[in-house]
Design a protein around this motif. Structure first.
Motif, mmCIF file in Angstrom:
data_model
loop_
_atom_site.group_PDB
_atom_site.id
_atom_site.type_symbol
_atom_site.label_atom_id
_atom_site.label_comp_id
_atom_site.label_asym_id
_atom_site.label_seq_id
_atom_site.Cartn_x
_atom_site.Cartn_y
_atom_site.Cartn_z
ATOM 1 N N ARG A 167 0.945 -1.108 -0.006
ATOM 2 C CA ARG A 167 0.067 0.011 -0.026
ATOM 3 C C ARG A 167 0.657 1.363 -0.017
ATOM 4 N NH1 ARG A 167 -0.984 -2.854 4.836
ATOM 5 N NH2 ARG A 167 -3.008 -3.422 4.097
ATOM 6 N N ARG A 168 0.281 2.285 -0.249
ATOM 7 C CA ARG A 168 1.142 3.751 -0.091
ATOM 8 C C ARG A 168 1.960 3.938 0.730
ATOM 9 N NH1 ARG A 168 -4.120 6.038 -3.158
ATOM 10 N NH2 ARG A 168 -3.508 5.840 -5.414
ATOM 11 N N VAL A 169 3.027 4.483 0.697
ATOM 12 C CA VAL A 169 4.052 4.825 1.688
ATOM 13 C C VAL A 169 3.497 6.376 1.951
ATOM 14 C CG1 VAL A 169 6.196 5.760 2.038
ATOM 15 C CG2 VAL A 169 5.784 3.567 1.026
ATOM 16 N N VAL A 170 3.513 6.600 3.379
ATOM 17 C CA VAL A 170 3.194 7.928 3.851
ATOM 18 C C VAL A 170 4.503 8.674 4.098
ATOM 19 C CG1 VAL A 170 2.112 9.544 5.720
ATOM 20 C CG2 VAL A 170 0.822 7.329 4.751
ATOM 21 N N SER A 171 4.850 9.860 3.862
ATOM 22 C CA SER A 171 6.070 10.551 4.084
ATOM 23 C C SER A 171 5.594 11.818 5.025
ATOM 24 C CB SER A 171 6.892 10.945 2.979
ATOM 25 O OG SER A 171 6.973 9.920 2.050
ATOM 26 N N VAL A 172 6.464 12.227 5.973
ATOM 27 C CA VAL A 172 6.105 13.503 6.769
ATOM 28 C C VAL A 172 7.566 14.245 6.495
ATOM 29 C CG1 VAL A 172 6.021 14.142 9.044
ATOM 30 C CG2 VAL A 172 5.160 11.799 8.508
ATOM 31 N N MET A 173 6.655 15.714 6.479
ATOM 32 C CA MET A 173 7.839 16.819 6.243
ATOM 33 C C MET A 173 7.439 17.856 7.108
ATOM 34 S SD MET A 173 8.973 18.386 2.643
ATOM 35 C CE MET A 173 9.257 16.593 1.969
ATOM 36 N N GLY A 174 8.123 18.619 7.855
ATOM 37 C CA GLY A 174 7.900 19.929 8.377
ATOM 38 C C GLY A 174 8.018 21.003 7.230
ATOM 39 N N ASP A 175 7.246 22.059 7.697
ATOM 40 C CA ASP A 175 7.358 23.424 6.739
ATOM 41 C C ASP A 175 8.632 23.973 6.587
ATOM 42 O OD1 ASP A 175 7.262 24.208 9.293
ATOM 43 O OD2 ASP A 175 5.585 25.609 9.027
ATOM 44 N N GLY A 176 9.436 23.809 7.823
ATOM 45 C CA GLY A 176 10.783 24.234 7.689
ATOM 46 C C GLY A 176 11.662 23.403 6.916
ATOM 47 N N GLY A 177 11.487 21.902 6.883
ATOM 48 C CA GLY A 177 12.235 21.140 6.139
ATOM 49 C C GLY A 177 11.794 21.049 4.515
ATOM 50 N N PHE A 178 10.520 21.589 4.329
ATOM 51 C CA PHE A 178 9.751 21.782 2.892
ATOM 52 C C PHE A 178 10.886 22.899 2.304
ATOM 53 C CE2 PHE A 178 7.104 24.116 0.357
ATOM 54 C CZ PHE A 178 6.590 23.349 -0.863
ATOM 55 N N TRP A 179 10.990 23.998 2.911
ATOM 56 C CA TRP A 179 11.733 25.234 2.281
ATOM 57 C C TRP A 179 13.004 24.980 2.373
ATOM 58 C CZ3 TRP A 179 8.955 28.075 -0.389
ATOM 59 C CH2 TRP A 179 7.407 28.155 0.158
ATOM 60 N N THR A 189 -9.280 12.334 5.600
ATOM 61 C CA THR A 189 -8.398 12.823 4.582
ATOM 62 C C THR A 189 -7.068 11.915 4.485
ATOM 63 O OG1 THR A 189 -8.611 15.213 5.192
ATOM 64 C CG2 THR A 189 -6.846 14.978 3.688
ATOM 65 N N LEU A 190 -6.707 11.286 5.267
ATOM 66 C CA LEU A 190 -5.716 10.422 5.242
ATOM 67 C C LEU A 190 -6.239 8.982 4.387
ATOM 68 C CD1 LEU A 190 -3.665 10.195 8.500
ATOM 69 C CD2 LEU A 190 -2.496 10.423 6.150
ATOM 70 N N ARG A 191 -7.175 8.679 4.954
ATOM 71 C CA ARG A 191 -7.965 7.494 4.162
ATOM 72 C C ARG A 191 -8.329 7.788 2.656
ATOM 73 N NH1 ARG A 191 -13.196 5.924 7.537
ATOM 74 N NH2 ARG A 191 -13.372 4.379 5.874
ATOM 75 N N ASP A 192 -8.577 9.087 2.435
ATOM 76 C CA ASP A 192 -8.901 9.448 1.218
ATOM 77 C C ASP A 192 -7.688 9.336 0.155
ATOM 78 O OD1 ASP A 192 -11.439 9.696 1.429
ATOM 79 O OD2 ASP A 192 -11.265 11.997 1.813
ATOM 80 N N ALA A 193 -6.540 9.905 0.748
ATOM 81 C CA ALA A 193 -5.057 9.777 0.025
ATOM 82 C C ALA A 193 -4.576 8.352 -0.142
ATOM 83 C CB ALA A 193 -4.207 10.802 0.936
ATOM 84 N N MET A 194 -5.086 7.456 0.992
ATOM 85 C CA MET A 194 -4.506 6.216 0.761
ATOM 86 C C MET A 194 -5.288 5.140 -0.048
ATOM 87 S SD MET A 194 -1.892 5.841 2.868
ATOM 88 C CE MET A 194 -1.429 3.969 2.972
ATOM 89 N N THR A 195 -6.588 5.587 -0.561
ATOM 90 C CA THR A 195 -7.271 4.715 -1.105
ATOM 91 C C THR A 195 -7.861 5.186 -2.561
ATOM 92 O OG1 THR A 195 -9.470 5.664 0.220
ATOM 93 C CG2 THR A 195 -8.389 3.680 1.244
ATOM 94 N N THR A 196 -7.659 6.660 -2.732
ATOM 95 C CA THR A 196 -8.127 7.106 -3.985
ATOM 96 C C THR A 196 -7.415 6.448 -5.149
ATOM 97 O OG1 THR A 196 -8.229 9.124 -5.425
ATOM 98 C CG2 THR A 196 -6.321 8.808 -3.998
ATOM 99 N N LYS A 197 -8.089 6.391 -6.282
ATOM 100 C CA LYS A 197 -7.580 5.509 -7.487
ATOM 101 C C LYS A 197 -6.559 6.684 -8.201
ATOM 102 C CE LYS A 197 -11.418 2.281 -7.808
ATOM 103 N NZ LYS A 197 -12.454 1.737 -8.639
ATOM 104 N N ARG A 198 -6.627 7.850 -7.862
ATOM 105 C CA ARG A 198 -5.913 8.869 -8.575
ATOM 106 C C ARG A 198 -4.282 8.740 -8.377
ATOM 107 N NH1 ARG A 198 -7.114 15.273 -9.023
ATOM 108 N NH2 ARG A 198 -5.298 15.828 -10.434
ATOM 109 N N GLY A 199 -3.629 8.554 -9.175
ATOM 110 C CA GLY A 199 -2.268 8.307 -9.087
ATOM 111 C C GLY A 199 -1.519 9.675 -8.883
ATOM 112 N N GLY A 200 -0.084 9.390 -8.757
ATOM 113 C CA GLY A 200 0.687 10.688 -8.514
ATOM 114 C C GLY A 200 0.735 11.113 -7.147
ATOM 115 N N LEU A 201 1.554 12.021 -6.773
ATOM 116 C CA LEU A 201 1.658 12.488 -5.363
ATOM 117 C C LEU A 201 0.548 13.013 -4.871
ATOM 118 C CD1 LEU A 201 3.841 12.982 -3.102
ATOM 119 C CD2 LEU A 201 4.340 15.169 -4.149
#
Length: 723
Positions: free
Chosen positions: A478-490, A573-585
């Motif tokens: 199943r899809r992998v979940v990644s975590v990132m802070g806003d500081g790490g994002f920039w 929202t997590l469940r939607d992201a994990m189960t949607t058929k839409r590909g990509g990030l």
């Protein structure tokens, strides 16, 4: 680490000739930079040198007067690249960051800088975050100095020595055309003391005296054949020039002692620990006068062979006090002595730990064992060993009195932290979609890997949570979940993670913790912070650099915003992201201001309102112990420090009940988790009103009357039943 303001202390930076500075190490470093005539300073926050950027930002008016440009850099690489200003021009500059992780990020720029060499003095103030209090991988900066041939200054931890090493460090840099690292451990950063100040100097060129014409020299460009000439110049000119400068200006120090048939060689940063150990066994006094000679290496790279042999030649044995591994200095000292045919025995690793922080206790054990084995001339071993044994026995007695080891207290999220509910939601979402791999990231959210969550399978670096998922993602069920802070994002997450994932059409889920600050290093501002609000900045920048706009700019289509404290919505929202058929990030931006920063931001506002007689409401949560079942699922799914247990007052029950203590900041997570997990309804919300108005008083009076009437009715019913 909590950010603090230095607005009062920065006035010390105006002190001139004949004045005396009294204060903290980091502020002294800033004063030394100004006395050295820097034209620019840049950096990226990180313990233990975060406060250097805080000081510089608070001192911007003074910097402007001197024409010093201050840059809050997006990453350590950007800070290192700033030093390119010193390559072609007689301009002094400094950069600062946390090492070794920050040095890893900056290494490309540092390699080019060291190869090209510098004209103006270039200094890197690095926070050597090594040891028991460290928050990072255990490595030393020494290897970077050796690899790129950057001189490494490790000053003795007192303010006069630190200031002297900053000033001489710039001179060393210019004399050898080489950048210099100034290494500060946490104790050096926060040591207090005093030193005689000098007038601040304006740089040769600055914002008040600009460079008229650009300079071009192909020999400064890191391309063949220039790179071959640069390497030759390092070896034949720059290295000898550095060694000569260090020797001629007495940057290293020798402290003589009566027992001169043995000696101690130590890094400058270890001097205080060494002298303290000698004091404890009676071989040094309170003023630092030692019976055993000490060679203090304020510059640990390069070493000065003539100084090493001069100190060791007349000694039977020396103890090398070198914190960390590998034993670069011990091996180098051995090599220098053997090449000079000096047979002094060098002892170090073995008597002292091979790796790890050299705490006062570790150095004490090593020094005592060295003295016992070496038997220094004129030293009566009996009282020395007796003092040492008394210290050892005192600790052993304390262990016996405790009876059992003190339980460890791992770090965790602050009370009310907006990131905690996201991990609560992840635990609950796993019940519906199954367990999933989580690529974690550096920041406050790394605490998710600890109890009660134990979420985060890998941590590979700041801003690299998403990038580290690309190898495992295609191999998971199943899809992998990644975590990132806003500081790490920039910092680098946008380019190394998001852009890479979009380019490769990776099918994963990214959760960005948007709390408004680089919270873990002290609530410094980031590109998406509000400018001019909060302590130095507020939580979010609605009209500035926006995370969602940046995501859409690199091609992300599936983006959702959620309020972190709305646990049920986060789960959905997590469940939607994990189960949607839409590909990509798929990106979830979890919005919630850092609660610690928020409390510090609003506290003065609340205090002013109360003093002015205005109505102020404080929200608190609690647990009705008559309803609480004692299941404690709320605690296991929340982990909030303010959510604890207490003995029940019900004589028919034994299990303790949940309890919310006075640290509660009213974030409401405990109740949200209970609702989302369909737990007990024992949580209640209470509003504490200060300076209540007429309506508040009327409502309270009505409540009191109703409660009183219900109580009398209940008492009457019980009496009737009893009759």
């Amino acid at each position: 680490m909590a950010e603090r303001s230095f607005k009062k202390e920065v006035e010390l930076l105006r002190l001139g000739d004949g004045d005396t500075f009294e204060g903290e190490g980091i502020l002294a470093v800033t004063k030394a930079l100004l006395q050295s005539g820097v034209s620019y300073v840049g950096g990226y926050q990180g313990a233990p040198v975060s406060h250097l950027m805080d000081v510089l930002n608070d001192a911007r008016p003074i910097m402007h007067e001197l024409g010093v440009h201050v840059e809050t850099c997006a990453s350590e690489a950007g800070a290192a690249a700033m030093l390119g200003a010193s390559v072609n021009y007689p301009v002094r500059g400094a950069a600062t960051w946390k090492s070794t992780v920050g040095t890893n990020v900056a290494s490309d720029a540092l390699s080019n800088l060291a190869s090209a060499g510098v004209t103006g003095g270039a200094m890197i103030v690095i926070g050597e975050d090594y040891g028991e209090g460290s928050s990072i991988i255990q490595e030393r900066s020494h290897a970077f100095a050796m690899k790129s041939q950057i001189w490494l200054v490790d000053p003795r931890p007192n303010l006069p020595s630190i200031v002297k090493m900053v000033e001489q460090g710039f001179e060393l840099s210019e004399a050898s055309s080489t950048p210099v690292m100034l290494e500060l451990r946490i104790r050096a950063c926060h040591v207090h003391g005093r030193f005689a100040t000098k007038d601040n100097r304006r740089g040769t060129f600055s914002g008040q005296n600009r460079i008229a014409d650009p300079s071009f020299d192909y020999g400064r460009i890191c391309l063949p054949p220039a790179t071959y000439v640069q390497e030759k110049d390092k070896i034949e000119r720059r290295w000898p020039a550095a060694v000569n400068f260090i020797r001629d200006h007495d940057m290293n120090e020798v402290f003589h002692g009566s027992a001169d048939d043995v000696g101690i060689v130590c890094q400058g940063g270890m001097y205080n620990a060494v002298i303290r150990a000698l004091q404890q066994v009676g071989l040094a006094d309170a003023f630092g006068e030692s019976a055993i000679p000490i060679y203090c290496l304020n510059v640990t790279y390069p070493l000065v062979p003539s100084e090493v042999t001069a100190f060791c030649a007349s000694k039977r044995a020396v103890l090398m006090v070198e914190e960390g591994q590998p034993a670069y200095l011990e091996e180098a000292v051995n090599a220098i002595l053997r090449k000079s045919d000096v047979q002094t025995r060098v002892m170090g690793k073995g008597l002292l730990p091979t790796a790890g922080e050299y705490t006062g206790e570790a150095v004490l054990h090593g020094v005592a064992r060295f003295v016992e084995g070496a038997v220094p001339k004129g030293v009566d071993l009996a009282p020395v060993l007796q003092r040492y044994q008394q210290i050892v026995d005192a600790k052993a007695k304390a262990v016996r009195l405790l009876g059992e080891p003190i339980p460890t207290r791992p770090p965790g999220f602050c009370t009310g932290c907006p990131e905690r509910p996201v991990f609560s939601a992840m635990k609950l979402a796993e019940q519906k979609v199954g367990k999933f791999h989580v690529s974690a990231d550096i920041g406050c959210h790394t605490f998710s890997t600890l109890p009660p969550f134990n979420i985060g399978n890998t941590v590979l670096g700041y801003g690299l949570g998403l990038a580290s998922s690309t190898g495992i993602g295609p191999n998971m069920d199943r899809r992998v979940v990644s975590v990132m802070g806003d500081g790490g994002f920039w910092h680098n997450g946008l380019t190394s993670g998001v852009a890479n994932a979009v380019f490769n059409d990776d099918d994963g889920v990214l959760v960005i913790m948007n709390n408004g600050y680089t919270s873990a290093t002290g609530h410094q501002a980031i590109p998406s912070s509000v400018k001019g609000g909060g302590i130095r900045s507020g939580a979010f920048q609605p009209d500035g650099q926006d995370i969602e706009r940046a995501l859409r700019g690199v091609g992300v289509k599936w983006i959702r915003h959620v309020r972190t404290y709305s646990v049920s919505k986060v789960i959905g929202t997590l469940r939607d992201a994990m189960t949607t058929k839409r590909g990509g990030l798929k990106v979830i931006i979890a919005d919630g201001e850092c609660q610690l920063a928020r409390q510090r931001r609003i506290r003065p506002e609340v205090s002013a309102k109360v003093k002015a007689g205005n109505r102020v409401v404080r929200t608190r949560f609690g647990v009705d112990e008559d309803v609480c079942t004692g299941d404690h699922s709320c605690i296991r799914l929340s982990g909030c420090p303010s959510l604890s247990v207490k003995p029940t007052s019900d004589p028919l029950r034994d299990d303790p009940v949940a309890h919310v203590n006075n640290d509660c900041v009213g974030c409401g997570l405990c109740g949200e988790v209970s609702h989302a997990a369909v737990l007990c309804p024992s949580f209640f919300k209470a509003d504490i009103v200060r300076n209540p108005g007429r309506l508040d008083r009327w409502r309270q009076g009505l409540r009191d009357r109703v409660i009183s009437r219900l109580s009398r009715s209940s008492d009457a019913t019980r009496q009737e039943n009893a009759a």
